[in-house]
Write a protein that holds these residues in place. Structure first.
Motif, PDB file in Angstrom:
ATOM      1  N   PHE A 484       7.349   3.554   3.678  1.00 65.66           N
ATOM      2  CA  PHE A 484       7.533   3.685   5.126  1.00 65.66           C
ATOM      3  C   PHE A 484       7.941   2.335   5.690  1.00 65.66           C
ATOM      4  N   ARG A 485       8.486   2.360   6.872  1.00 65.94           N
ATOM      5  CA  ARG A 485       8.871   1.132   7.569  1.00 65.94           C
ATOM      6  C   ARG A 485       7.757   0.702   8.507  1.00 65.94           C
ATOM      7  N   GLN A 490       0.187  -7.082   9.509  1.00 68.32           N
ATOM      8  CA  GLN A 490      -1.198  -6.672   9.285  1.00 68.32           C
ATOM      9  C   GLN A 490      -1.385  -5.222   9.713  1.00 68.32           C
ATOM     10  N   SER A 491      -2.245  -4.504   8.984  1.00 66.38           N
ATOM     11  CA  SER A 491      -2.566  -3.136   9.386  1.00 66.38           C
ATOM     12  C   SER A 491      -3.871  -2.720   8.712  1.00 66.38           C
ATOM     13  N   PHE A 492      -4.213  -1.461   8.890  1.00 67.61           N
ATOM     14  CA  PHE A 492      -5.464  -0.922   8.362  1.00 67.61           C
ATOM     15  C   PHE A 492      -5.162   0.361   7.609  1.00 67.61           C
ATOM     16  N   ALA A 495      -7.996   6.027   3.513  1.00 72.08           N
ATOM     17  CA  ALA A 495      -7.642   7.118   2.615  1.00 72.08           C
ATOM     18  C   ALA A 495      -8.898   7.885   2.232  1.00 72.08           C
ATOM     19  N   SER A 496      -8.841   9.195   2.404  1.00 73.39           N
ATOM     20  CA  SER A 496      -9.965  10.055   2.035  1.00 73.39           C
ATOM     21  C   SER A 496      -9.621  10.837   0.781  1.00 73.39           C
ATOM     22  N   SER A 497     -10.618  10.986  -0.083  1.00 77.84           N
ATOM     23  CA  SER A 497     -10.381  11.639  -1.366  1.00 77.84           C
ATOM     24  C   SER A 497     -11.519  12.586  -1.697  1.00 77.84           C
ATOM     25  N   VAL A 566      -2.253   4.823   7.996  1.00 77.94           N
ATOM     26  CA  VAL A 566      -1.981   3.397   8.065  1.00 77.94           C
ATOM     27  C   VAL A 566      -1.886   3.057   9.544  1.00 77.94           C
ATOM     28  N   GLY A 567      -2.844   2.257   9.999  1.00 77.95           N
ATOM     29  CA  GLY A 567      -2.909   1.996  11.434  1.00 77.95           C
ATOM     30  C   GLY A 567      -3.172   3.294  12.166  1.00 77.95           C
TER      31      GLY A 567
END
Length: 699
Positions: A484-485, A490-492, A495-497, A566-567
């Motif tokens: 992705f662009r 910085q980001s966060f 992820a759930s599994s 993401v974010g």
């Protein structure tokens, strides 16, 4: 014996073959197998039998004779084993009975030593075995619902069950043919999930019973933890205290049978071992027999090893290592010796027990006597003390000291032959002695597993796929990849599994890892991440540690990624690329031939995640069992001469701070005198320089 106890079971109208048989029987075995309300009847003789579970694929053919012999010396009459459907039919219609899968060879080894066999066909077995023993290809049959009144499942179940029964018949292995199999089991603890299928549950139970009775084995069938087992199938108990918990046979014409007396308990990664004392096991066996139980099976008598990827979710490679015979087949004292002495005491008066009526007498507030008297001279008694303190009781005008929580066995109603709390067997100590070290970096070569790019994936979807449906058990691993662009550095990442482990790589760099636990495989990984301005690549390596092995609707169970953010952006329905398994697996670089297909490098000072490590070693002299000490590693899988000896997960420590398993069994039959190939795949950053090969001894 009372007249009502002498009545042999009358078969229902759909019972096509009476269990009064006439085949010849050799050695200690017999051809006539039936039952009544007191016990199994073999060749016209009522029997109290002691059985031990030994599973053929959890050891090697070279180990089988010794395991069987040690069980026999321990007073075991019967070897009980499951049949492992997913081993024998890994692909639909393709059957395998080679090597550790050679069930016929295993049963013939038992027969050669004069013991009986109980065959638990299942074909669902649970057994802490991946997918409960069901082959994963069942999952893809349209409209299938496992273990239910469902035609697609019943068709496959009947087909496999008949396949195994006919295999046994073709080798004359049923008692009705002069073979050692005296009892068979269909299904496994179905009563625990039966309510989930409502009115369809009982229909399935009746169908399964009628189906197997129609296979004409000539020996009785049993269902464990199945209070509604239809006649003539015997309902049986599983657990640690069946003398207290078992409701009893659901017909006065069926014997009281204990199919699983747990000698310890299974252990999952992250959990402490469960230690059950010899005294506790003996107490509960004696109580069961005192209450007219006549068949006791120890689960497990030898647990063995979950080689390869055969263990169920989060299960360690060692299975029931605390059994009377440990993982390596060594005698574990005092458990083995104490039970041997118990068996001898009960067998010394078994004829009296089986031919007499039972009376229960109160000897005090928490003390009872179970008395079997056939005549003035034939008498046996079990004196039970439920109290936590020692007491003295009077029985037949004679004083007896009863230790706390114990049962004394008096074969003649006078002399104590055995007390469950008094252990005469000496305690043994298992010692691991390092004999081969791998501490030189020059001994090792390393290959870095590539992190795949989405452009190299052929499987694409605009959603997150279920790992079980996608990987189909061809590998523990499934790569989830997207790009992705992004305009900020910085980001966060969140992820759930649904399990079981997740490693996140951002632009080829490990950003974090997370995992679930045995009782809750689901988890969420949250990490701050650094991104590029422009196109970013995120790759998730999702790993399962065995497939689930229990519960209703197993076909609905899922694993792998369920949501990704993401974010403030949701990527659940983004374009995803998928890769099943690792490149090293595909090339089989754990074999001599496959290892030549990649460029190995000398081991450097640092280790990176997703590394393959390779070395060779010579077999240690002697005959002692061998174990690989992986205490310095993280998580992965290990192969010796191309054979997987199982998954390891040393970094997942118990609440006490110890690995659930540190040593991994290498059967000597896998080794050559020299030049043995050792390959490990390490997901984390373990240190191979501190691995050692140890011999296992008892003292």
């Amino acid at each position: 014996m009372a007249q009502k106890e002498k009545l042999v079971v009358k078969w229902r109208w759909w019972w096509p073959l009476a269990l009064v048989l006439t085949a010849a029987w050799g050695g200690a075995q017999g051809g006539n197998v039936t039952y009544d309300g007191r016990s199994l009847i073999i060749n016209g003789e009522h029997k109290i039998v002691f059985s031990g579970s030994i599973h053929y694929p959890r050891s090697t053919p070279e180990m089988w004779p010794s395991l069987i012999s040690k069980a026999k010396q321990g007073g075991i009459d019967v070897i009980q084993t499951y049949v492992f459907w997913n081993l024998h039919e890994p692909k639909q219609g393709q059957y395998d009975c080679s090597g550790r899968r050679d069930i016929v060879r295993f049963i013939k080894k038992i027969q050669a030593q004069g013991l009986y066999v109980t065959l638990r066909i299942g074909p669902f077995i649970e057994s802490e075995w991946t997918y409960g023993g069901l082959p994963v290809w069942l999952h893809d049959i349209p409209g299938i619902v496992f273990r239910s009144d469902n035609e697609p499942f019943k068709y496959q179940m009947q087909k496999f069950t008949a396949k195994i029964v006919n295999l046994m018949k073709s080798h004359n292995l049923y008692a009705s043919q002069g073979g050692p199999i005296i009892l068979s089991q269909i299904e496994n603890e179905y009563g625990t999930i039966e309510p989930a299928f409502h009115e369809g549950g009982p229909r399935y139970v009746h169908w399964a019973a009628q189906m197997v009775v129609g296979l004409h084995t000539g020996v009785p069938w049993v269902m464990c933890k199945q209070d509604d087992a239809p006649d003539p199938v015997i309902n049986a108990c599983n657990g640690m205290e069946c003398g207290r918990t078992f409701k009893g046979p659901n017909s006065p014409h069926k014997p009281s049978i204990w199919t699983e007396n747990w000698t310890s308990f299974y252990q999952a990664f992250g959990n402490e071992p469960y230690l059950r004392s010899a005294e506790n096991i003996a107490y509960n066996v004696a109580l069961f027999v005192a209450k007219k139980g006549s068949y006791v099976n120890y689960y497990m008598y030898h647990g063995g090893t979950n080689f390869g990827r055969t263990s169920a979710t989060f299960m360690i490679t060692a299975y029931y290592d605390e059994a009377p015979l440990d993982e390596y087949g060594l005698i574990r004292q005092p458990k083995w010796g104490h039970l041997r002495d118990l068996h001898a005491a009960i067998k010394s008066c078994s004829k009296t027990i089986l031919s007499s009526t039972q009376a229960t007498l109160s000897l005090g507030g928490q003390q009872e006597a179970y008395v079997f008297r056939e005549s003035k001279t034939e008498c046996a008694a079990f004196l039970e003390n439920k109290d936590n303190r020692e007491v003295t009781v009077r029985f037949h005008s004679i004083p007896y000291k009863l230790p706390p929580k114990s049962i004394s066995i008096l074969p003649d109603c006078r002399s104590v032959a055995f007390n469950t709390a008094k252990v005469n067997a000496k305690y043994s100590t298992r010692t691991m002695k390092p004999v081969v070290h791998f501490k030189s970096a020059e001994q090792w070569e390393v290959y870095k597993e590539a992190i795949p790019s989405i452009v190299h994936t052929t499987l694409r979807a605009n959603r997150l796929l279920d790992q079980i449906s996608t990987a189909k058990d061809k590998s523990d691993y499934l790569w989830y990849i997207f790009r992705f662009r992004h305009s900020n550095s910085q980001s966060f990442l969140s992820a759930s599994s649904h399990g079981h482990i997740l490693h996140a790589f951002v632009n080829g760099v490990l950003a974090g890892s997370a995992h679930g636990i045995h009782n809750n495989v689901s988890f969420t990984m949250n990490r701050n991440i650094k991104l590029r301005k422009g196109v970013n690549h995120i790759s998730f390596l999702s790993a399962t540690v065995g497939l689930p092995d229990s519960g209703a609707h197993l076909e609905r169970k899922v694993a792998g990624l369920r949501s990704v953010r993401v974010g403030d952006r949701d990527f659940n329905h983004h374009t995803w690329g998928y890769q099943v398994g690792l490149l090293g697996e595909k090339l089989q670089i754990y074999t001599v031939t496959g290892s030549s297909k990649v460029q190995w490098k000398r081991l450097g000072r640092s280790t990176n995640p997703l590394g393959w490590y390779k070395t060779t070693f010579d077999a240690p002299p002697g005959n002692n069992p061998i174990a690989l000490d992986l205490g310095s590693m993280g998580k992965g899988e290990v192969w010796v001469n191309g054979e997987s000896i199982g998954r390891y997960w040393v970094s997942f420590v118990t609440p006490k701070g110890n690995p659930s398993q540190r040593w991994y069994h290498i059967p000597r039959s896998l080794l050559k005198p020299s030049g043995n190939l050792l390959v490990l795949f390490e997901e984390e950053t373990g240190d191979p320089l501190r691995i050692s090969l140890d011999t296992v001894t008892l003292s």
